[in-house]
Structure formats: C-alpha cells, structure tokens
Design a protein around this motif. Sequence first.
Motif, PDB file in Angstrom:
ATOM      1  N   HIS A 379      -1.911   5.934  -6.904  1.00  0.00           N
ATOM      2  CA  HIS A 379      -2.943   4.910  -6.967  1.00  0.00           C
ATOM      3  C   HIS A 379      -2.446   3.508  -7.156  1.00  0.00           C
ATOM      4  O   HIS A 379      -1.060   3.479  -7.654  1.00  0.00           O
ATOM      5  CB  HIS A 379      -4.237   5.045  -7.650  1.00  0.00           C
ATOM      6  CG  HIS A 379      -4.536   6.481  -6.508  1.00  0.00           C
ATOM      7  ND1 HIS A 379      -5.320   6.373  -5.909  1.00  0.00           N
ATOM      8  CD2 HIS A 379      -3.824   7.779  -8.586  1.00  0.00           C
ATOM      9  CE1 HIS A 379      -5.533   8.235  -6.109  1.00  0.00           C
ATOM     10  NE2 HIS A 379      -4.927   8.480  -7.003  1.00  0.00           N
ATOM     11  N   THR A 380      -2.906   2.905  -6.542  1.00  0.00           N
ATOM     12  CA  THR A 380      -3.046   1.117  -6.879  1.00  0.00           C
ATOM     13  C   THR A 380      -1.957   1.395  -8.745  1.00  0.00           C
ATOM     14  O   THR A 380      -1.169   0.157  -9.333  1.00  0.00           O
ATOM     15  CB  THR A 380      -3.506  -0.007  -6.440  1.00  0.00           C
ATOM     16  OG1 THR A 380      -5.277   0.386  -6.933  1.00  0.00           O
ATOM     17  CG2 THR A 380      -3.564  -0.382  -5.427  1.00  0.00           C
ATOM     18  N   ASN A 381      -2.997   2.030  -9.665  1.00  0.00           N
ATOM     19  CA  ASN A 381      -3.092   1.856 -10.790  1.00  0.00           C
ATOM     20  C   ASN A 381      -2.017   2.586 -11.675  1.00  0.00           C
ATOM     21  O   ASN A 381      -2.150   3.652 -12.435  1.00  0.00           O
ATOM     22  CB  ASN A 381      -4.213   2.002 -11.337  1.00  0.00           C
ATOM     23  CG  ASN A 381      -4.806   3.749 -11.207  1.00  0.00           C
ATOM     24  OD1 ASN A 381      -4.690   3.800  -9.933  1.00  0.00           O
ATOM     25  ND2 ASN A 381      -6.295   3.543 -12.477  1.00  0.00           N
ATOM     26  N   LEU A 673      -1.933  -7.297 -11.091  1.00  0.00           N
ATOM     27  CA  LEU A 673      -3.025  -6.367 -10.940  1.00  0.00           C
ATOM     28  C   LEU A 673      -3.838  -7.317 -11.781  1.00  0.00           C
ATOM     29  O   LEU A 673      -4.988  -6.715 -11.791  1.00  0.00           O
ATOM     30  CB  LEU A 673      -1.820  -5.364 -12.315  1.00  0.00           C
ATOM     31  CG  LEU A 673      -1.311  -3.903 -10.884  1.00  0.00           C
ATOM     32  CD1 LEU A 673      -0.713  -3.530 -11.860  1.00  0.00           C
ATOM     33  CD2 LEU A 673      -2.636  -3.339 -10.433  1.00  0.00           C
ATOM     34  N   GLU A 687      -8.253  -0.522 -13.581  1.00  0.00           N
ATOM     35  CA  GLU A 687      -9.430  -0.135 -12.513  1.00  0.00           C
ATOM     36  C   GLU A 687      -8.330  -0.059 -11.364  1.00  0.00           C
ATOM     37  O   GLU A 687      -7.465  -1.116 -10.653  1.00  0.00           O
ATOM     38  CB  GLU A 687      -9.897  -1.315 -11.919  1.00  0.00           C
ATOM     39  CG  GLU A 687     -10.899  -1.622 -13.167  1.00  0.00           C
ATOM     40  CD  GLU A 687     -11.989  -0.460 -13.260  1.00  0.00           C
ATOM     41  OE1 GLU A 687     -12.256   0.416 -12.191  1.00  0.00           O
ATOM     42  OE2 GLU A 687     -13.027  -0.257 -13.673  1.00  0.00           O
ATOM     43  N   PRO A 688      -8.336   0.408 -10.175  1.00  0.00           N
ATOM     44  CA  PRO A 688      -7.701   1.035  -9.252  1.00  0.00           C
ATOM     45  C   PRO A 688      -8.398   0.326  -8.191  1.00  0.00           C
ATOM     46  O   PRO A 688      -9.724   0.023  -7.445  1.00  0.00           O
ATOM     47  CB  PRO A 688      -8.225   2.489  -8.759  1.00  0.00           C
ATOM     48  CG  PRO A 688      -9.310   2.791  -9.385  1.00  0.00           C
ATOM     49  CD  PRO A 688      -9.023   1.864 -10.606  1.00  0.00           C
ATOM     50  N   LYS A 689      -7.486  -0.456  -7.269  1.00  0.00           N
ATOM     51  CA  LYS A 689      -8.177  -1.198  -5.926  1.00  0.00           C
ATOM     52  C   LYS A 689      -7.686   0.158  -4.816  1.00  0.00           C
ATOM     53  O   LYS A 689      -7.117   0.394  -4.520  1.00  0.00           O
ATOM     54  CB  LYS A 689      -6.838  -2.214  -5.610  1.00  0.00           C
ATOM     55  CG  LYS A 689      -6.797  -3.279  -7.070  1.00  0.00           C
ATOM     56  CD  LYS A 689      -6.360  -4.422  -6.665  1.00  0.00           C
ATOM     57  CE  LYS A 689      -6.500  -5.362  -7.995  1.00  0.00           C
ATOM     58  NZ  LYS A 689      -5.364  -6.219  -7.359  1.00  0.00           N
ATOM     59  N   HIS A 690      -9.238   0.936  -4.110  1.00  0.00           N
ATOM     60  CA  HIS A 690      -9.539   1.566  -2.906  1.00  0.00           C
ATOM     61  C   HIS A 690      -9.358   0.988  -1.789  1.00  0.00           C
ATOM     62  O   HIS A 690     -10.309   0.083  -1.771  1.00  0.00           O
ATOM     63  CB  HIS A 690     -10.174   2.074  -2.816  1.00  0.00           C
ATOM     64  CG  HIS A 690      -9.986   2.905  -4.878  1.00  0.00           C
ATOM     65  ND1 HIS A 690      -9.226   4.238  -4.761  1.00  0.00           N
ATOM     66  CD2 HIS A 690     -11.261   2.963  -6.066  1.00  0.00           C
ATOM     67  CE1 HIS A 690      -9.759   5.163  -5.431  1.00  0.00           C
ATOM     68  NE2 HIS A 690     -10.658   4.879  -6.572  1.00  0.00           N
ATOM     69  N   SER A 691      -8.659   1.531  -0.909  1.00  0.00           N
ATOM     70  CA  SER A 691      -8.600   0.807   0.162  1.00  0.00           C
ATOM     71  C   SER A 691      -9.340   1.742   1.083  1.00  0.00           C
ATOM     72  O   SER A 691     -10.070   2.923   0.824  1.00  0.00           O
ATOM     73  CB  SER A 691      -6.756   1.152   1.334  1.00  0.00           C
ATOM     74  OG  SER A 691      -6.770   2.822   1.116  1.00  0.00           O
ATOM     75  N   ASP A 808       1.477   0.502  -5.314  1.00  0.00           N
ATOM     76  CA  ASP A 808       1.269   0.307  -6.858  1.00  0.00           C
ATOM     77  C   ASP A 808       2.465  -1.068  -6.930  1.00  0.00           C
ATOM     78  O   ASP A 808       3.727  -0.232  -7.039  1.00  0.00           O
ATOM     79  CB  ASP A 808       1.657   1.910  -7.589  1.00  0.00           C
ATOM     80  CG  ASP A 808       2.399   1.615  -8.678  1.00  0.00           C
ATOM     81  OD1 ASP A 808       1.637   0.267  -9.299  1.00  0.00           O
ATOM     82  OD2 ASP A 808       2.387   2.292  -9.365  1.00  0.00           O
ATOM     83  N   THR A 818      -5.355   7.490  -2.483  1.00  0.00           N
ATOM     84  CA  THR A 818      -5.970   6.011  -2.706  1.00  0.00           C
ATOM     85  C   THR A 818      -7.515   5.066  -1.730  1.00  0.00           C
ATOM     86  O   THR A 818      -8.513   4.736  -2.512  1.00  0.00           O
ATOM     87  CB  THR A 818      -5.399   5.055  -3.799  1.00  0.00           C
ATOM     88  OG1 THR A 818      -6.484   4.523  -4.850  1.00  0.00           O
ATOM     89  CG2 THR A 818      -5.120   3.841  -2.708  1.00  0.00           C
TER      90      THR A 818
END
Length: 826
Positions: A379-381, A673, A687-691, A808, A818
């Motif tokens: 995930h991005t996080n 981020l 916090e993640p950034k979901h596609s 990430d 994600t």
Amino acid sequence: MSMNLFQTLLNRRRFLQASAAAGAAGAAATGLTGLAPVSEARAQTVRGETKVTKNICAQCPARCGIDVYTTDGKVHGIYGDTGNPIANGKLCPKGHLGSYFLYDPDRFKGPMRRTNPNKGRHEDPGFVPISWDEAFDTIAARLNDLRAKGESHRFAHFYGRGWGASDAGLYGDFGKLYGTPNSAIGHASMCAEGSKKAKHATDGNNSYNAHDLRKTNYMLIMGASFLEAFRPYNNMMQMWGEMRSKSPRTQVTCVDVRMNPTMAAADRALYIKPATDGAFALALAHVILTEGLWDRDFVGDFFNLNQRFQAGQRIRPGSFNEKWVHGLTEWWNEEVKDRTPEWAETITGIPARHIRQTAIEFGSTRPAIAIFERGPTGHTNGTYNGMAIHALNALVGSMFTEGGLFYQMGTPYGALPANADDFMDDYAKNGAWKSQPRIDMARTELWPMTAHMMQEAGPNHLKGDPYKMDTAMFFYTNPLWTAPDPKVWEEALKDVFVIDTSPFPGETAMYADLVLPESTYLERLQDSPTYPFEGWPMSALRVPAVDPIYDTKHFGDMLIEIGKRINGPTGDYYRIIDNVENVLRHRASGFAANPGDNGVTDFESWKEKGVWYRKPYHWRFIRGDFYEWDGQRYGILMTEDDVKAKLLKTPSGKFEFKSGYLEQYAEYINKELGIPTERVGLVQWVEPKHSGGNRDLYFVTPKTPMHAEGRGANIPHAAAIHQPVAGGRGTVYLEVNPNTARQRGIRNGDRVRVTSDLGSIEAECRFVASHRPDTIVLPFEFGHWAQGRWAKDRGPGHSGEITANVSDPVSGLASYYTGKVTLEKA
C-alpha cells in the motif's frame, strides 16, 4: 453393516477355512509337513543405472535442496535432500513438478529470431531458428554500436529471481564495464521490497529477516501467508509442525484481510481492514508500554522505577534511560500515547478487547516475534505499516535473541580469476552514460529511496522520459504479465529490441526479437546462496541431472559470451572469466579456508554434497548485551561500535523509533505523503491512498501455495491441485462474502464483472463466508494470454489489468493490494 455385506464376509471366511483344511489334508496325503516348493523369486529386469544428482528446486524462492533421480537419461523422481538444512529430506507439493518443467512440450527448443516486425497479443512472432553464434553476434553488434555512439545507457537488463554469483551476480561488472546504469533492474519493487525498507529504516538492515522459529513461543503473523507463500515455504511448514507440537506450544495470532490456511490454523484469527496494519501494531505498542510489558534489557527503563507510561500523558524528556533503542520518549509523546485499542478499533475494524488481549499475550511471552510481508506493505503507507510491526520486535527484545529474528550471513566465496576494475577503459570510467539516470528512475529525485522500480521502466520508455530504451534483455521476469497495468508494457515494448531468455513462451517472449532460451533448473550448473533462513551462511549448488535436452544454455554463460564480443577490454575480461563453471570453481575456492559443517571444502565436494553451510550464527543478544561467537560460545562482548557496524546499522547504532534514515529524506516524504518534516522519522500511523476513488470494495490478489514461479498455470498437475482449493477446471474463483454478493443480486457460481479505473475483467463468483464483506479475493495464478497451451486463455481475467501502477513512495513497492473496485453480475 448391511445383511448382504455381512453374508459376503461370512461366506468369504468359510471359503478360506475350507481352503486351509483342504491344503492341510493334501499335505498329509503326500507326506509333506511344510509348504510346497515354489519357483525362485525373480527381481524386475534392470532397465538402466539410476543416478541421483544434487540440485535446488526453483518452484519458489525457498531454494530447497533436492535429489533428482535419473534412469536411462530420464528424470523420474524428485525428493527433498536429507543433507540440505532447508529441505531436510522434505518437499512441498510443488517441489515435485520439476520434471513437468523439463519435459514441457511448449518449451523453446533453441535460439530464435523474430521475422514479424509487428508486435501485439494477436501477432504471430514468426520465430525462425538461428545458431547461438548468430544470436550472440547480433546482440553484441547492437551493444557495440550503442557504445560507439555514446548511448550505451539505452541497453537495460531486467531480472526476477536472481540466484547467485553465476547469474545475477554477474550483472554489476557487466554494467560498469560496458557502461549502462540499467544493469540490472530487479523485480523487488514488484515483490516484497516494503518489508526490507521498513527494517532499513528502523534497524539499519535493508534485508529480509532470518528467524529462530524452533525456539519462539509466540508468533504474530500479519499478512505474511506463512502457510502459503512465506519463505522458505517448505521449511516454514516443517517449522510449523515443530512449533505447534513442542512444549511450550508456540501460540499464533494471525491478522489478515481474508481467510487463508494460516488464519485457519492459528489460535486467534483477526480480520483487519486493508492497509490499516500499522494502526493495529501501534495500539499493541501502546498496551505493551502502558502495561509495563516491554523488555527492559533491550529497551531500557525509567530512571525513576516508579514512573510508568499512561495513556494520553506525555513523559518528561530525559526521564527514560534508553539502552539499545533510540527515540522512544519522543515516539511515545508524539505518537503512541494516544494510539489506544479503542482508537485502533475505529481504524482497523478489530474490536479493542481483541487488540488488548493480543498485546498482553505478545508482550508477556518470551521469545515472541512479529512477522509481515506484502499484506501490510502493498500500500502507499506500506513502509510505515511495516515499521510499526517491526517496532514490536524491539519492544519485546526479540532482536538477535534465541527464538527471535536476525539477518543472514553471506557466503565466504573466493575471488573471480580477474578483477573487473582492472579492465575499465576511459568510456567505462568517464563516458556519457555516467550522467544518465536509470530508465526506471530509481535512486533519483523521483524515487530517491528505492533500489529498483521495474514497474516504472515500461511507462517511462513509452513517455521517452528520461529516454527511450534501444535494447532490453529479460531474465526470469515477465513484466508483460506481472507488472501492474501490464498493457502499458505491451505498447512500450513495440519499439524496443527485446531479448527474452525464458525457457517458456511467456507474454514477454511473444514480444521478443530474439529468444535465447535458458536451460531449466534440472539442466544447469548454478549456485544459490540462501535467502534469509536461520542466519548462518549457506550456499547450495544446482548440478545438472541431465544434459540439456534441447539447444539451450545457462543465462550466466549467455552473458559471458556476449561480454566476450564487446569491443575493448570488456571482451578481454570475459575471455578470462570464460564460463559459469570457471566462475563457480573460483567462488568455491573460498571454502578451503571456511570448510562446511558437512565437509565441503572445494568445488568437487560442493557438487557431491549439493550444499555448503557453516553454523552457528555469529551474534546473540543475551541479558542486555551483544556477544560474538568465539569458536566455542558467545564469549566476545561487543562494543557499541561493533554493534553499529555489524548488527544495528542505523545512524544511532540502535533500533530507531525515530528513523535517522528517513529524516535524510524529510522534504521528499513530506511532499509525497504529507507528513510534517519534523515527524517523518517517527514510526507512525499514515493514512493510505487507495486507487479506485470512491469504489466500494477492496481487491486482493494473493498467491496460492501452488504458485510455481509463474509457470504453474501451464502445468496440468498443478492446475488439478488448484481445483478443489481455488478454482475449477479452467479458472480460479473470485471469492466473495455471500452478503456482499447477495446485495448485488449475485448468486454462488454466477459470472461477475470486476471494474477498476483501468477497466474490467470477468470471473466466476464463489461464496466464502469467512472473508471480510468489504474485500473480494482473486488468487493470482491464471489469466495468461500466452505461456503455453494449458495456460493460454484459462480464466479468469488477469487481475493485473485492473491493478493501477501506484507505489509506496518510500520503498517503491507496487501497491498490488490497495485498489478499490466495483462488483456486478456480468
């Protein structure tokens, strides 16, 4: 029991009694007191001599040693090598599939050249056979021409599973002698780079962990698929049996987004919302500290022993005496004091009481370890999630301890017959290529912290930024299928001269201008230092069980032969290197001064035994101090400088809850981020950034236990094993919670459509009540449009085609898990 069955058994008994009586009467009548003589028993006719060869399985990264049985030149059996410490005479189900690879009727039979200039899914490459000399001469001519024009940077090597000194180990010298920054671009950014980066940021080791699983008493498994795909897989199953049957029995808590074999076998299974693993881990840390469960020998303690951590309350700087950790006070004050189980419940969906109970168990059991992989990090996080989980290992004092975790020692190989630095001409030292970035832009201002960004190479070429590739060579990787959004690669490689070295007709091979098929692993000589295992050094050797049955070569020999044809001193260097066997003989010379525990001292004994290893692991944390092995025991007390140089390689020489490594990139992390620059080093919740925008379902694509190095889709036997577990005869199922399906009017077995921002694929729905309602699961195995007769066009649609190319920013790991999608009946 039915009356008919009873009567049958009764009649059979009477028949046998009557037969025995008749036999006895006959013997008495003839005067015999024993059994009648019979003809001499004859063994089966010997068909040929059976030879057992040492080799290494290639079905996954585990690198298990195998015994290959060959009779009359045919491989007919593969078993675990009893002398190999990973295999211990055992194999997982896919370990026996080697003969399917060897005798695959769809294998390439020799080098070939493309005759159709058009490239695409539905284009016939028009391959025609050529000689190896023609193939090598063609490649060398292109490379020499690029070098003469000062454009050698436009040549790139891409690789997936690099095994050792005899293949991927040759890349670095090739790149600096020829003159390209793109030798080589690995697939780690599409594999598990996130876990390595999380450890780099906290304990200074950019590596996967080794583990002492036999001695651990508690395991917290977070998204690691321990009984499906964790490395080394075969040995993990062996260790599971030992851990779960020893006394005291190892307790296991598994945290994941879906039901899987590890969840089913664990003592506690906790379902977590995707990408929120870091919040869960921080809440565990909060409880461990407030309940006073941390390991004081490793972490330290308050100067005033009556002081304690209390939720929501800051502690005075300087009041805690840190021992082998750095930044604990600031971490507590700025992050952990407010990360209560109740807070984490709102983020993760896991009830606070379960979080608290897990924390108390984990914190009060010694030794305990927390492991993770792509589940939390995809995930991005992802790096921050991994750091939070790994911080738990520091809090409970599991770093470098018995029953804990540590890092793999390297193999003491001997030197090559020549030093590449002595063969660098002016172009290699100062050529224009030196000022060029890599095509994937790793280690540049775009991705400054990453080692590889293979998923970016295709898109970057398509844009011409930073430049266009001219020639690309692929080894053990197939990005036209494995990369996120692989259709971009299909467009990108249309104007690249592609060299593919796979033995099999994969998607990337269908775009190849030259096919240089490598020998399968049962036909090649190749070394393989272990992936992180139990820490002590080990290196196995593939010995060919049979000569190549087709006109194929080892990839290392291909690289050396191309090198011999490069103009200038590069060619001189490779003529001295000569071939892979020469490389391995020189590497094995290092064993003379470091004899293996099994008696391996040179190349010949290495071939005979199949593996060199040398125990024990050299470092151990014991009751507050680090010690080094002195030949008899852990008897050498290490200084802080020793620890920093060899074990905790961070700027502080300690485990860092505030990472000095991340602080070096504060501006970049802030930009990517949004973390304030003064906080970027803290282990924290991000916090993640979901596609997928506002789509409502998480889309997860895990590997199955039968995923065989990307080749499992074209093995009928492997597909058959999939059937009762993950799919039917021609597909794998999309696994959906029944309530989620019914809300959309979908029934069990319906054809469904999964849609992301990139497009849609179709699959067959199967109800799995034990999955989270907000998460749908499509095992990553099928969906090929090439790869062989059994793989091609087998359903469902390929998950990669609806997976956005998002990564990430810290680790560069592609965020495969994600994406958000919608689901509807097809």
